[in-house]
Design an enzyme around this catalytic site. Structure first.
Site, PDB file in Angstrom:
ATOM      1  N   ASP A  54       0.854  -1.183   0.000  1.00 24.87           N
ATOM      2  CA  ASP A  54       0.000   0.000   0.000  1.00 24.87           C
ATOM      3  C   ASP A  54       0.896   1.242   0.000  1.00 24.87           C
ATOM      4  O   ASP A  54       1.850   1.314   0.773  1.00 24.87           O
ATOM      5  CB  ASP A  54      -0.892  -0.015   1.241  1.00 24.87           C
ATOM      6  CG  ASP A  54      -2.000   1.018   1.207  1.00 24.87           C
ATOM      7  OD1 ASP A  54      -1.699   2.202   0.959  1.00 24.87           O
ATOM      8  OD2 ASP A  54      -3.152   0.652   1.430  1.00 24.87           O
TER       9      ASP A  54
ATOM     10  N   HIS B 111     -10.758  -4.721  -3.139  1.00 28.35           N
ATOM     11  CA  HIS B 111      -9.432  -5.080  -2.647  1.00 28.35           C
ATOM     12  C   HIS B 111      -9.503  -5.392  -1.156  1.00 28.35           C
ATOM     13  O   HIS B 111     -10.424  -4.979  -0.462  1.00 28.35           O
ATOM     14  CB  HIS B 111      -8.411  -3.971  -2.906  1.00 28.35           C
ATOM     15  CG  HIS B 111      -8.772  -2.644  -2.333  1.00 28.35           C
ATOM     16  ND1 HIS B 111      -9.765  -1.830  -2.859  1.00 28.35           N
ATOM     17  CD2 HIS B 111      -8.270  -1.967  -1.273  1.00 28.35           C
ATOM     18  CE1 HIS B 111      -9.844  -0.725  -2.157  1.00 28.35           C
ATOM     19  NE2 HIS B 111      -8.953  -0.781  -1.177  1.00 28.35           N
TER      20      HIS B 111
ATOM     21  N   HIS C  60      -7.148  -5.487   2.453  1.00 25.19           N
ATOM     22  CA  HIS C  60      -5.949  -5.027   3.146  1.00 25.19           C
ATOM     23  C   HIS C  60      -5.474  -6.123   4.092  1.00 25.19           C
ATOM     24  O   HIS C  60      -6.284  -6.735   4.792  1.00 25.19           O
ATOM     25  CB  HIS C  60      -6.247  -3.799   4.009  1.00 25.19           C
ATOM     26  CG  HIS C  60      -6.754  -2.626   3.252  1.00 25.19           C
ATOM     27  ND1 HIS C  60      -5.949  -1.556   2.933  1.00 25.19           N
ATOM     28  CD2 HIS C  60      -7.978  -2.337   2.747  1.00 25.19           C
ATOM     29  CE1 HIS C  60      -6.665  -0.657   2.274  1.00 25.19           C
ATOM     30  NE2 HIS C  60      -7.911  -1.110   2.154  1.00 25.19           N
TER      31      HIS C  60
END
Length: 139
Positions: A30, A97, A99
């Site tokens: 990220d 998405h 994390h």
């Protein structure tokens, strides 16, 4: 998908620190991490929302999240791992998405749960409505 930063990363049109990929998913660091090692797992098929992701890609996302959690736990002295995904107005990119975030006791990242004054009868009503919907949808 046009103008999707994640699709551009998947197709190598935009640079990213890709950690792992296979035919279904792409994992990269990220660019604005909660903690060092924060990984994003993105299906290679563009789907804006969780509900839109095909079953194979979704299975790959969760299995890869487990694999990435093991990597983080072995490389960093974590106190835990947070696996998180958001939908609707709460996500920052219009491509589903997940994390995977290495966590530390005092890292300052918190999900705060609101105080709810639900009554047990409210739970029963909700249970009945949800079961009726599931029955109608025929899972």
């Amino acid at each position: 998908m046009e103008n999707c930063i994640f699709c551009e990363i998947i197709h190598k049109k935009v640079e990213a620190y890709i950690i792992y990929e296979n035919e279904h998913v792409c994992c990269f660091l990220d660019k604005s991490p909660i903690n060092i090692g924060h990984i994003l797992i993105v299906p290679k098929t563009h789907s804006p929302e969780f509900r839109d992701v095909d079953e194979k890609s979704l299975n790959e996302v969760i299995n890869t999240a487990q694999k990435m959690a093991r990597v983080l736990e072995n490389l960093f002295p974590t106190d835990g791992i947070t696996v998180l995904q958001e939908n609707g107005i709460f996500k920052d990119v219009e491509h589903y998405h997940m994390h995977v975030i290495p966590r530390y006791k005092d890292d300052g990242f918190y999900l705060v749960e609101p105080e709810n004054a639900e009554k047990p009868t409210d739970f029963m009503e909700l249970k009945i409505k949800m079961q009726a919907y599931l029955h109608k949808e025929v899972i």
